[in-house]
Design a protein around this motif. Sequence first.
Motif, short mmCIF file in Angstrom:
data_model
loop_
_atom_site.label_atom_id
_atom_site.label_comp_id
_atom_site.label_asym_id
_atom_site.label_seq_id
_atom_site.Cartn_x
_atom_site.Cartn_y
_atom_site.Cartn_z
N VAL A 154 -35.40 43.36 0.92
CA VAL A 154 -34.86 43.49 2.29
C VAL A 154 -33.53 42.75 2.35
O VAL A 154 -33.42 41.62 1.87
CB VAL A 154 -35.85 42.91 3.32
CG1 VAL A 154 -35.24 42.98 4.73
CG2 VAL A 154 -37.16 43.68 3.29
N ASP A 155 -32.52 43.38 2.93
CA ASP A 155 -31.18 42.79 3.01
C ASP A 155 -31.19 41.59 3.96
O ASP A 155 -31.39 41.73 5.16
CB ASP A 155 -30.18 43.84 3.50
CG ASP A 155 -28.73 43.39 3.34
OD1 ASP A 155 -28.48 42.17 3.34
OD2 ASP A 155 -27.86 44.26 3.22
N ASN A 176 -27.11 41.40 5.97
CA ASN A 176 -26.42 42.41 6.76
C ASN A 176 -27.37 43.12 7.71
O ASN A 176 -28.54 43.34 7.38
CB ASN A 176 -25.75 43.45 5.85
CG ASN A 176 -24.73 42.83 4.92
OD1 ASN A 176 -23.63 42.49 5.32
ND2 ASN A 176 -25.12 42.66 3.65
N ASP A 177 -26.85 43.48 8.86
CA ASP A 177 -27.59 44.26 9.86
C ASP A 177 -27.07 45.70 9.79
O ASP A 177 -25.98 45.98 10.27
CB ASP A 177 -27.37 43.68 11.25
CG ASP A 177 -28.04 44.51 12.34
OD1 ASP A 177 -28.70 45.51 12.00
OD2 ASP A 177 -27.89 44.16 13.52
N PRO A 178 -27.81 46.60 9.14
CA PRO A 178 -27.31 47.96 8.93
C PRO A 178 -27.36 48.85 10.17
O PRO A 178 -26.74 49.90 10.20
CB PRO A 178 -28.21 48.50 7.83
CG PRO A 178 -29.51 47.80 8.07
CD PRO A 178 -29.15 46.43 8.56
N LYS A 208 -26.50 48.52 13.84
CA LYS A 208 -25.93 47.72 14.93
C LYS A 208 -26.00 48.53 16.22
O LYS A 208 -25.04 49.18 16.64
CB LYS A 208 -24.50 47.33 14.60
CG LYS A 208 -24.40 46.45 13.35
CD LYS A 208 -22.97 46.04 13.10
CE LYS A 208 -22.86 45.22 11.83
NZ LYS A 208 -23.64 43.98 11.86
N ASP A 251 -31.33 42.52 7.95
CA ASP A 251 -31.92 43.82 8.23
C ASP A 251 -33.25 43.64 8.97
O ASP A 251 -34.30 43.49 8.36
CB ASP A 251 -32.13 44.61 6.94
CG ASP A 251 -32.60 46.03 7.20
OD1 ASP A 251 -32.87 46.37 8.37
OD2 ASP A 251 -32.69 46.81 6.24
N TRP A 252 -33.17 43.68 10.28
CA TRP A 252 -34.35 43.48 11.12
C TRP A 252 -35.30 44.67 11.09
O TRP A 252 -36.40 44.61 11.64
CB TRP A 252 -33.91 43.19 12.55
CG TRP A 252 -33.02 44.27 13.11
CD1 TRP A 252 -31.68 44.41 12.89
CD2 TRP A 252 -33.42 45.36 13.93
NE1 TRP A 252 -31.22 45.54 13.53
CE2 TRP A 252 -32.26 46.14 14.17
CE3 TRP A 252 -34.64 45.77 14.49
CZ2 TRP A 252 -32.29 47.30 14.94
CZ3 TRP A 252 -34.67 46.92 15.26
CH2 TRP A 252 -33.51 47.68 15.49
N THR A 253 -34.90 45.78 10.40
CA THR A 253 -35.82 46.92 10.25
C THR A 253 -36.70 46.75 9.02
O THR A 253 -37.62 47.53 8.80
CB THR A 253 -35.04 48.24 10.11
OG1 THR A 253 -34.36 48.28 8.83
CG2 THR A 253 -34.03 48.41 11.23
N TYR A 254 -36.41 45.74 8.20
CA TYR A 254 -37.17 45.42 6.98
C TYR A 254 -37.19 46.58 5.98
O TYR A 254 -38.16 46.74 5.22
CB TYR A 254 -38.60 45.00 7.34
CG TYR A 254 -38.64 43.81 8.26
CD1 TYR A 254 -38.24 42.55 7.83
CD2 TYR A 254 -39.03 43.95 9.60
CE1 TYR A 254 -38.23 41.46 8.69
CE2 TYR A 254 -39.03 42.86 10.46
CZ TYR A 254 -38.64 41.63 10.00
OH TYR A 254 -38.63 40.55 10.85
N THR A 255 -36.13 47.38 5.97
CA THR A 255 -36.06 48.47 5.00
C THR A 255 -36.07 47.91 3.58
O THR A 255 -35.30 47.00 3.25
CB THR A 255 -34.78 49.29 5.21
OG1 THR A 255 -34.86 49.96 6.48
CG2 THR A 255 -34.62 50.34 4.12
N THR A 256 -36.93 48.44 2.74
CA THR A 256 -37.04 48.01 1.36
C THR A 256 -37.10 49.21 0.44
O THR A 256 -37.76 50.21 0.75
CB THR A 256 -38.29 47.12 1.15
OG1 THR A 256 -38.39 46.78 -0.25
CG2 THR A 256 -39.57 47.81 1.58
#
Length: 260
Positions: free
Chosen positions: A79-80, A83-85, A87, A112-117
Amino acid sequence: MSGVAASLRSPKTETFNFGPWTITSVKGHILKSDQLERYHQELELPQLPEMVFGDNVLKIENSQGFGIEFNAFDSMKQVDAHNDPIKVAAAQKWQEARSDCEFINKVVKPFDWTYTTDYKGTLLGNLQVSQSEQKIDMEKLKVREKIHFYEEMTLFEDELADNGSASLIVKMRVMQSCFFVLLRFFLRVDDVLVRINDTRIFHEAGESYILREFSTREKGIPELKVEPSLYSNPTELAEHLDITVQQYERIDFPVNNAQT
């Protein structure tokens, strides 16, 4: 702690043998305090998903010591943290909803508050990974074959402060001739987008390699021409999303012990 309470906290372990392979499934509860400390110390994320199942592990190990496993901690490494992808307004709502979180208050950096992994599993042993044109025969998987072992477990899940959902779930089935794993990250940000990261693992008995496929599919929700009732159904949604990433890999076993 009473014996009953202790048993409720203890992870449940199940094993299944498939030729030289031992499949171990461990399922427990969400992170305990000691695990939380490790996650916060070793990961740079200022906030973890609401539900992280730190005990949950699906491990597929050959008798020669190599294999692959799936666990929450390693998935969170992808998870990044810088950066916040996305916005959008939803990001601000998410932060406001968690304003009482001590970690959010201590940091100002985006993440990345979406926790994309794009986690594809943790390889064990001296395995050789190479790009391949060889693909998993999905038609073979559609053939009705008795399932000798099946597992499904959640590694993490978050409702994004009621602005959608993010989850990472791994499923496995073992048949007479092969085993198949699907690791799926599913993200829905309300009114913004849907994203699915899929990792598929396939091994056929008698072969000295595993096939691994990874794909990313996504689409803006305003562009989706489906009933809103399907927004929480990744299986149905997948065919309506655009493929943005597709990778095919062959994972070869060590030459000196290439046994299946």
